[in-house]
Design a protein around this motif. Structure first.
Motif, PDB file in Angstrom:
ATOM      1  N   SER A  21       0.836  -1.195   0.000  1.00  0.00           N
ATOM      2  CA  SER A  21       0.000   0.000   0.000  1.00  0.00           C
ATOM      3  C   SER A  21       0.869   1.243   0.000  1.00  0.00           C
ATOM      4  CB  SER A  21      -0.915   0.007   1.225  1.00  0.00           C
ATOM      5  OG  SER A  21      -1.855  -1.038   1.161  1.00  0.00           O
ATOM      6  N   CYS A  22       0.339   2.278  -0.604  1.00  0.00           N
ATOM      7  CA  CYS A  22       1.041   3.555  -0.713  1.00  0.00           C
ATOM      8  C   CYS A  22       0.043   4.643  -0.344  1.00  0.00           C
ATOM      9  CB  CYS A  22       1.545   3.731  -2.133  1.00  0.00           C
ATOM     10  SG  CYS A  22       2.358   5.304  -2.481  1.00  0.00           S
ATOM     11  N   GLU A  23       0.324   5.357   0.740  1.00  0.00           N
ATOM     12  CA  GLU A  23      -0.583   6.406   1.206  1.00  0.00           C
ATOM     13  C   GLU A  23       0.097   7.754   1.100  1.00  0.00           C
ATOM     14  OE1 GLU A  23      -2.229   5.816   5.060  1.00  0.00           O
ATOM     15  OE2 GLU A  23      -3.335   7.697   5.044  1.00  0.00           O
ATOM     16  N   ALA A  24      -0.663   8.720   0.595  1.00  0.00           N
ATOM     17  CA  ALA A  24      -0.162  10.080   0.508  1.00  0.00           C
ATOM     18  C   ALA A  24      -0.593  10.828   1.752  1.00  0.00           C
ATOM     19  CB  ALA A  24      -0.716  10.765  -0.733  1.00  0.00           C
ATOM     20  N   SER A  25       0.368  11.328   2.491  1.00  0.00           N
ATOM     21  CA  SER A  25       0.069  12.031   3.733  1.00  0.00           C
ATOM     22  C   SER A  25      -0.501  13.411   3.422  1.00  0.00           C
ATOM     23  CB  SER A  25       1.347  12.158   4.562  1.00  0.00           C
ATOM     24  OG  SER A  25       1.113  12.878   5.752  1.00  0.00           O
ATOM     25  N   GLY A  26      -1.765  13.630   3.812  1.00  0.00           N
ATOM     26  CA  GLY A  26      -2.362  14.938   3.642  1.00  0.00           C
ATOM     27  C   GLY A  26      -2.918  15.224   2.266  1.00  0.00           C
ATOM     28  N   TYR A  27      -2.902  14.258   1.378  1.00  0.00           N
ATOM     29  CA  TYR A  27      -3.388  14.468   0.021  1.00  0.00           C
ATOM     30  C   TYR A  27      -4.305  13.319  -0.375  1.00  0.00           C
ATOM     31  CZ  TYR A  27       0.526  17.731  -0.613  1.00  0.00           C
ATOM     32  OH  TYR A  27       1.408  18.770  -0.494  1.00  0.00           O
ATOM     33  N   THR A  28      -5.147  13.601  -1.362  1.00  0.00           N
ATOM     34  CA  THR A  28      -5.792  12.499  -2.054  1.00  0.00           C
ATOM     35  C   THR A  28      -5.029  12.287  -3.355  1.00  0.00           C
ATOM     36  OG1 THR A  28      -7.352  13.916  -3.224  1.00  0.00           O
ATOM     37  CG2 THR A  28      -8.046  13.056  -1.083  1.00  0.00           C
ATOM     38  N   LEU A  29      -5.108  11.090  -3.863  1.00  0.00           N
ATOM     39  CA  LEU A  29      -4.340  10.739  -5.057  1.00  0.00           C
ATOM     40  C   LEU A  29      -5.202  10.667  -6.312  1.00  0.00           C
ATOM     41  CD1 LEU A  29      -2.051   7.971  -3.533  1.00  0.00           C
ATOM     42  CD2 LEU A  29      -1.439  10.330  -4.090  1.00  0.00           C
ATOM     43  N   GLN A  30      -6.475  11.012  -6.182  1.00  0.00           N
ATOM     44  CA  GLN A  30      -7.386  10.838  -7.300  1.00  0.00           C
ATOM     45  C   GLN A  30      -6.940  11.610  -8.537  1.00  0.00           C
ATOM     46  OE1 GLN A  30     -11.341  12.286  -6.618  1.00  0.00           O
ATOM     47  NE2 GLN A  30     -12.223  11.184  -8.333  1.00  0.00           N
ATOM     48  N   ARG A  31      -6.344  12.779  -8.328  1.00  0.00           N
ATOM     49  CA  ARG A  31      -5.988  13.640  -9.457  1.00  0.00           C
ATOM     50  C   ARG A  31      -4.699  13.222 -10.141  1.00  0.00           C
ATOM     51  NH1 ARG A  31      -5.751  19.428  -6.980  1.00  0.00           N
ATOM     52  NH2 ARG A  31      -5.027  19.877  -9.084  1.00  0.00           N
ATOM     53  N   HIS A  32      -4.032  12.211  -9.603  1.00  0.00           N
ATOM     54  CA  HIS A  32      -2.692  11.900 -10.080  1.00  0.00           C
ATOM     55  C   HIS A  32      -2.556  10.453 -10.530  1.00  0.00           C
ATOM     56  CE1 HIS A  32      -1.454  15.717  -8.394  1.00  0.00           C
ATOM     57  NE2 HIS A  32      -2.110  15.385  -7.296  1.00  0.00           N
ATOM     58  N   ARG A  72      -7.198   1.772  -6.260  1.00  0.00           N
ATOM     59  CA  ARG A  72      -7.311   2.884  -5.309  1.00  0.00           C
ATOM     60  C   ARG A  72      -8.358   2.505  -4.277  1.00  0.00           C
ATOM     61  NH1 ARG A  72      -5.321   7.708  -7.698  1.00  0.00           N
ATOM     62  NH2 ARG A  72      -5.009   7.520  -9.961  1.00  0.00           N
ATOM     63  N   ASP A  73      -8.175   2.975  -3.034  1.00  0.00           N
ATOM     64  CA  ASP A  73      -9.207   2.708  -2.042  1.00  0.00           C
ATOM     65  C   ASP A  73     -10.239   3.831  -2.069  1.00  0.00           C
ATOM     66  OD1 ASP A  73      -8.069   3.863   1.224  1.00  0.00           O
ATOM     67  OD2 ASP A  73      -8.079   4.857  -0.719  1.00  0.00           O
ATOM     68  N   LYS A  74     -11.320   3.657  -1.286  1.00  0.00           N
ATOM     69  CA  LYS A  74     -12.436   4.595  -1.334  1.00  0.00           C
ATOM     70  C   LYS A  74     -12.073   5.975  -0.814  1.00  0.00           C
ATOM     71  CE  LYS A  74     -16.013   1.043  -0.983  1.00  0.00           C
ATOM     72  NZ  LYS A  74     -17.164   0.512  -0.198  1.00  0.00           N
ATOM     73  N   THR A  75     -11.065   6.054   0.029  1.00  0.00           N
ATOM     74  CA  THR A  75     -10.658   7.367   0.550  1.00  0.00           C
ATOM     75  C   THR A  75      -9.876   8.150  -0.488  1.00  0.00           C
ATOM     76  OG1 THR A  75      -8.519   6.661   1.430  1.00  0.00           O
ATOM     77  CG2 THR A  75     -10.447   6.338   2.841  1.00  0.00           C
ATOM     78  N   LEU A  76      -9.398   7.466  -1.526  1.00  0.00           N
ATOM     79  CA  LEU A  76      -8.593   8.050  -2.599  1.00  0.00           C
ATOM     80  C   LEU A  76      -7.238   8.542  -2.122  1.00  0.00           C
ATOM     81  CD1 LEU A  76     -11.391  10.012  -4.488  1.00  0.00           C
ATOM     82  CD2 LEU A  76     -10.565   7.697  -4.909  1.00  0.00           C
ATOM     83  N   LYS A  77      -6.860   8.123  -0.905  1.00  0.00           N
ATOM     84  CA  LYS A  77      -5.548   8.488  -0.386  1.00  0.00           C
ATOM     85  C   LYS A  77      -4.547   7.359  -0.529  1.00  0.00           C
ATOM     86  CE  LYS A  77      -6.953  11.877   3.100  1.00  0.00           C
ATOM     87  NZ  LYS A  77      -6.863  12.247   4.531  1.00  0.00           N
TER      88      LYS A  77
END
Length: 125
Positions: A21-32, A72-77
């Motif tokens: 898993s790869c989580e972006a701290s403080g961001y959502t990843l949907q746009r990228h 991607r998970d539902k949180t998009l993070k």
């Protein structure tokens, strides 16, 4: 600049599964576009899989097609890489990266890409 935190990895036997898993701290990843790369000892880094922003067709390296799934998970993070039927040749350090170039037949990081800390995946009897 993204702060990416990876989790997962470890030692498994051939045929077993792992999830990275790869989580972006403080961001959502949907746009990228988000990708997974790996580097085995003595080998160059290679792109394994990527998922484009806002849907579209994901890319998979030929060696992992049908065995790995990026999502991607539902949180998009968080973006995960489900790895099934692992083989010894999958042994490597795996890295997630954002943003990257991703389409259905290629994946590429560049100097603007941020990287996770790396996760060791070892497939061995």
């Amino acid at each position: 600049q993204f702060h990416l935190v990876q989790s997962g990895g470890g030692l498994v036997q051939p045929g077993e599964s792992l999830t990275l898993s790869c989580e972006a701290s403080g961001y959502t990843l949907q746009r990228h576009n988000v990708g997974w790369f790996r580097q085995a000892p003595g080998k160059e880094r290679e792109g394994v899989a990527c998922i484009p922003n806002y849907g579209g067709t994901s890319y998979y390296h030929d060696s992992v097609k049908g065995r790995f799934t990026i999502s991607r998970d539902k949180t998009l993070k968080t973006v995960s890489l489900q790895m099934d039927d692992l083989k010894a040749d999958d042994t490597a350090v795996y890295y997630c990266a954002v943003p990257i170039r991703c389409n259905d037949d290629s994946i590429a990081a560049d100097r603007f890409s941020s990287w996770g800390q790396g996760s060791q995946v070892t497939v061995s009897l």
